[in-house]
Design a protein around this motif. Structure first.
Motif, PDB file in Angstrom:
ATOM      1  N   THR A   8       7.825  14.589  -9.406  1.00  0.00           N
ATOM      2  CA  THR A   8       7.660  13.571  -8.236  1.00  0.00           C
ATOM      3  C   THR A   8       8.584  12.455  -8.822  1.00  0.00           C
ATOM      4  N   VAL A   9       9.256  12.020  -7.417  1.00  0.00           N
ATOM      5  CA  VAL A   9      10.284  11.206  -7.606  1.00  0.00           C
ATOM      6  C   VAL A   9      10.320   9.942  -6.744  1.00  0.00           C
ATOM      7  N   LEU A  10      10.190   8.711  -7.225  1.00  0.00           N
ATOM      8  CA  LEU A  10      10.465   7.525  -6.327  1.00  0.00           C
ATOM      9  C   LEU A  10      11.761   6.851  -6.835  1.00  0.00           C
ATOM     10  N   TRP A  11      12.659   6.780  -5.864  1.00  0.00           N
ATOM     11  CA  TRP A  11      13.899   6.377  -5.577  1.00  0.00           C
ATOM     12  C   TRP A  11      14.052   5.161  -5.002  1.00  0.00           C
ATOM     13  N   ILE A  12      14.623   3.980  -5.682  1.00  0.00           N
ATOM     14  CA  ILE A  12      15.015   2.824  -5.175  1.00  0.00           C
ATOM     15  C   ILE A  12      16.409   2.698  -4.524  1.00  0.00           C
ATOM     16  N   THR A  13      16.742   2.138  -3.198  1.00  0.00           N
ATOM     17  CA  THR A  13      17.964   2.111  -2.858  1.00  0.00           C
ATOM     18  C   THR A  13      18.344   0.951  -1.617  1.00  0.00           C
ATOM     19  N   ASN A  48       0.805  -1.096   0.177  1.00  0.00           N
ATOM     20  CA  ASN A  48       0.209   0.091   0.137  1.00  0.00           C
ATOM     21  C   ASN A  48       0.906   1.108   0.008  1.00  0.00           C
ATOM     22  N   LEU A  49       0.556   2.151  -0.910  1.00  0.00           N
ATOM     23  CA  LEU A  49       1.637   3.393  -1.420  1.00  0.00           C
ATOM     24  C   LEU A  49       0.822   4.415  -1.988  1.00  0.00           C
ATOM     25  N   ALA A  50       1.106   5.518  -1.342  1.00  0.00           N
ATOM     26  CA  ALA A  50       0.471   6.722  -1.922  1.00  0.00           C
ATOM     27  C   ALA A  50       1.518   7.734  -1.955  1.00  0.00           C
ATOM     28  N   MET A  51       1.473   8.423  -3.308  1.00  0.00           N
ATOM     29  CA  MET A  51       2.662   9.527  -3.323  1.00  0.00           C
ATOM     30  C   MET A  51       1.785  10.847  -3.845  1.00  0.00           C
ATOM     31  N   GLU A  52       2.097  11.815  -3.208  1.00  0.00           N
ATOM     32  CA  GLU A  52       1.594  13.052  -3.675  1.00  0.00           C
ATOM     33  C   GLU A  52       2.228  13.708  -4.716  1.00  0.00           C
ATOM     34  N   GLU A  53       1.905  14.701  -5.754  1.00  0.00           N
ATOM     35  CA  GLU A  53       2.522  15.299  -6.664  1.00  0.00           C
ATOM     36  C   GLU A  53       3.619  16.083  -6.075  1.00  0.00           C
ATOM     37  N   GLY A  54       4.915  15.789  -6.741  1.00  0.00           N
ATOM     38  CA  GLY A  54       6.023  16.741  -6.207  1.00  0.00           C
ATOM     39  C   GLY A  54       6.843  16.315  -5.076  1.00  0.00           C
ATOM     40  N   GLU A  55       6.402  15.063  -4.515  1.00  0.00           N
ATOM     41  CA  GLU A  55       7.128  14.485  -3.563  1.00  0.00           C
ATOM     42  C   GLU A  55       8.147  13.716  -3.815  1.00  0.00           C
ATOM     43  N   PHE A  56       9.284  13.574  -3.135  1.00  0.00           N
ATOM     44  CA  PHE A  56      10.474  12.836  -3.280  1.00  0.00           C
ATOM     45  C   PHE A  56      10.245  11.600  -2.119  1.00  0.00           C
ATOM     46  N   VAL A  57      10.250  10.351  -2.791  1.00  0.00           N
ATOM     47  CA  VAL A  57      10.252   9.325  -1.916  1.00  0.00           C
ATOM     48  C   VAL A  57      10.887   8.253  -2.105  1.00  0.00           C
ATOM     49  N   VAL A  58      11.884   7.700  -0.945  1.00  0.00           N
ATOM     50  CA  VAL A  58      12.662   6.693  -1.211  1.00  0.00           C
ATOM     51  C   VAL A  58      12.636   5.466  -0.541  1.00  0.00           C
ATOM     52  N   ILE A  59      12.384   4.238  -1.037  1.00  0.00           N
ATOM     53  CA  ILE A  59      12.222   3.139  -0.650  1.00  0.00           C
ATOM     54  C   ILE A  59      13.540   2.209  -0.361  1.00  0.00           C
ATOM     55  N   LEU A  62      19.392  11.390   2.785  1.00  0.00           N
ATOM     56  CA  LEU A  62      20.129  12.621   2.382  1.00  0.00           C
ATOM     57  C   LEU A  62      18.799  13.453   1.177  1.00  0.00           C
ATOM     58  N   LEU A  63      18.288  12.517   0.503  1.00  0.00           N
ATOM     59  CA  LEU A  63      17.358  12.958  -0.560  1.00  0.00           C
ATOM     60  C   LEU A  63      15.956  13.047  -0.178  1.00  0.00           C
ATOM     61  N   ALA A  64      15.437  12.376   0.488  1.00  0.00           N
ATOM     62  CA  ALA A  64      14.006  11.910   0.531  1.00  0.00           C
ATOM     63  C   ALA A  64      13.172  12.850   1.580  1.00  0.00           C
ATOM     64  N   ASP A  65      11.966  13.354   1.142  1.00  0.00           N
ATOM     65  CA  ASP A  65      11.041  14.052   2.008  1.00  0.00           C
ATOM     66  C   ASP A  65      10.309  12.713   2.918  1.00  0.00           C
ATOM     67  N   ARG A  66      10.210  11.430   2.333  1.00  0.00           N
ATOM     68  CA  ARG A  66       9.686  10.573   2.956  1.00  0.00           C
ATOM     69  C   ARG A  66      10.575   9.185   2.731  1.00  0.00           C
ATOM     70  N   VAL A  67      11.037   8.448   3.767  1.00  0.00           N
ATOM     71  CA  VAL A  67      11.600   7.219   3.379  1.00  0.00           C
ATOM     72  C   VAL A  67      10.772   6.118   4.019  1.00  0.00           C
ATOM     73  N   ILE A  68      10.634   4.906   2.879  1.00  0.00           N
ATOM     74  CA  ILE A  68       9.742   3.802   3.507  1.00  0.00           C
ATOM     75  C   ILE A  68      10.619   2.628   3.375  1.00  0.00           C
ATOM     76  N   PRO A  69      10.799   1.917   4.465  1.00  0.00           N
ATOM     77  CA  PRO A  69      11.463   0.667   4.289  1.00  0.00           C
ATOM     78  C   PRO A  69      10.699  -0.471   3.814  1.00  0.00           C
ATOM     79  N   LEU A  70      11.333  -1.505   3.016  1.00  0.00           N
ATOM     80  CA  LEU A  70      10.656  -2.524   2.361  1.00  0.00           C
ATOM     81  C   LEU A  70      11.144  -3.625   3.197  1.00  0.00           C
ATOM     82  N   LEU A  71      10.299  -4.072   4.087  1.00  0.00           N
ATOM     83  CA  LEU A  71      10.719  -5.427   5.082  1.00  0.00           C
ATOM     84  C   LEU A  71      10.858  -6.626   4.486  1.00  0.00           C
TER      85      LEU A  71
END
Length: 306
Positions: free
Chosen positions: A189-194, A27-38, A202-211
Motif C-alpha cells: 500500500t503506497v501513499l505518495w505526496i507530490t 477524511n481519507l480511506a485507503m484499501e490494502e494494496g492501493e496506490f494513492v497520490v495526494i 503516471l503512478l496512482a490508482d487514485r489521485v486526491i487534490p489537497l485544496l
C-alpha cells in the motif's frame, strides 16, 4: 475495513494568538494494496498530512487509524521515505539498509538478515554500489537506498513525502518507473505526496487534490483508470490522460483562485496642480516655493468699477 483511515482530522501549530491552522476536516480511506497520490501546492500541508499517518504528529481533532487501531506514534508498519534521503553518511549502502533490518527483525539469524538486505539491494539495482558511502553516490542512487531501506522493513504502508523533488528530470523519470515496477511486484500500500500532477497520474490508482483553503482540506478523489504498466510517451497522447490532467489542474487552480484576497481601495488623486513652465523665467522657477495645490486655491470677491 480500510487499511488507513482518517476521520475529521485537523492540525495546527503555534500558541494561541499566533497559531496557524494547517489542515481541517481531513477524511481519507485507503484499501490494502492501493496506490494513492495526494497532490497540492508547496506549503499547503502535504507533509503534515503524511506525518499524521506516520505518527510523527497527532491530530488536534479527529482520528487517524491503521488496521482499525488509532495511530499513536511511529511504527515499523509504516515506512516513511523523506525528501532528503536521511542516510547515515558513515555507513555504506548495505549498512544503511541493514540498520533498519536489524532493528525490525531482531529474532532472525545474522544470515537471514543479510540475505534480506541483499534482496532489496538487488531490487533497486544497487549491487555494484553496495559497499559505497552515500557521498560516493548520485542523488538518484541515494534515493534508491532510502526506498530499499524502507521496503526492507516490510511495512504495511509505504509513505513517500515528495521523494523525487530534489532530482533532475531524467533521474526522476527513471526512479518513478522503478518504484512503480516495485509496487507492481509487491503490491505494498503506497501513499505518495507530490506537487506534480503528471507524476501523480503516471503512478496512482487514485489521485486526491489537497485544496489550499487555509487551512487545507482534501478535494474529491480522481480515479485513474489508465492501463498498467504506463508508458509516459504513450500517455502524452492519450485523450483520457489529458482529460484527467486538465480536471486535476483545474481543481487546484480553482481552489487557489478562490483563496486570493479581495479588498476595495479608495483612491484619491494627488492634491497638486501642474505648473506651466513655458510662462516663467529661470529666476521665478528657482525661487518657487513648491508645487501649487488645489486646496490652496481660494475664492475672493472683488469690486469692479462700472
Amino acid at each position: 475495513m480500510p487499511l488507513i483511515e482518517i476521520k475529521g482530522a485537523a492540525k495546527g501549530f503555534g500558541l494561541p494568538g499566533s497559531r496557524t491552522e494547517v489542515l481541517k476536516d481531513i477524511n481519507l480511506a485507503m484499501e490494502e494494496g492501493e496506490f494513492v497520490v495526494i497532490v497540492g501546492y508547496s506549503g499547503s500541508g502535504k507533509s503534515t498530512l503524511i506525518n499524521l499517518i506516520s505518527g510523527l504528529v497527532k491530530p488536534d481533532a479527529g482520528v487517524a487509524k491503521i488496521s482499525g487501531e488509532a495511530i499513536t506514534g511511529p511504527g515499523p508498519d509504516r515506512g516513511l521515505v523523506f525528501q532528503n534521503y536521511s542516510l547515515l553518511p558513515w555507513l555504506t549502502v548495505e549498512e544503511n539498509i541493514a540498520l533498519a533490518v536489524d532493528e525490525v527483525f531482531k529474532d532472525w539469524t545474522a544470515a537471514q538478515r543479510k540475505e534480506h538486505v541483499w534482496k532489496y539491494i538487488e531490487m533497486v539495482k544497487l549491487k555494484p554500489a553496495a559497499h559505497k558511502l552515500p557521498k560516493e553516490l548520485s542523488g538518484g542512487m541515494r534515493q534508491r537506498v532510502a526506498v530499499a531501506r524502507t521496503l526492507s522493513m516490510n511495512p504495511k504502508v509505504l509513505l513517500l513525502d515528495e521523494p523525487l523533488s530534489a532530482l533532475d528530470a531524467l533521474t526522476r523519470a527513471t526512479i518513478q518507473d522503478e518504484i512503480s515496477e516495485i509496487w507492481r511486484q509487491n503490491l505494498t500500500t503506497v501513499l505518495w505526496i507530490t506537487n506534480d500532477p503528471d507524476e501523480a497520474l503516471l503512478l496512482a490508482d487514485r489521485v486526491i487534490p489537497l485544496l489550499p483553503t487555509a487551512p487545507a482540506t482534501l478535494g474529491e478523489p480522481i480515479m485513474v483508470d489508465l492501463d498498467r504498466p504506463r508508458d509516459r510517451k504513450t500517455l502524452n497522447h492519450d485523450p483520457k490522460f489529458k482529460r484527467l490532467r486538465t480536471e486535476l489542474i483545474n481543481t487546484l487552480l480553482d481552489a487557489k483562485g478562490r483563496m486570493k484576497p479581495k479588498t476595495s481601495v479608495k483612491l484619491s488623486l494627488p492634491d497638486i496642480l501642474p505648473e506651466d513652465l513655458t510662462t516663467v523665467n529661470s529666476l521665478q522657477f528657482l525661487n518657487r516655493t513648491g508645487p501649487k495645490r488645489r486646496s490652496d486655491n481660494k475664492r475672493e470677491e472683488v469690486e469692479v468699477a462700472a
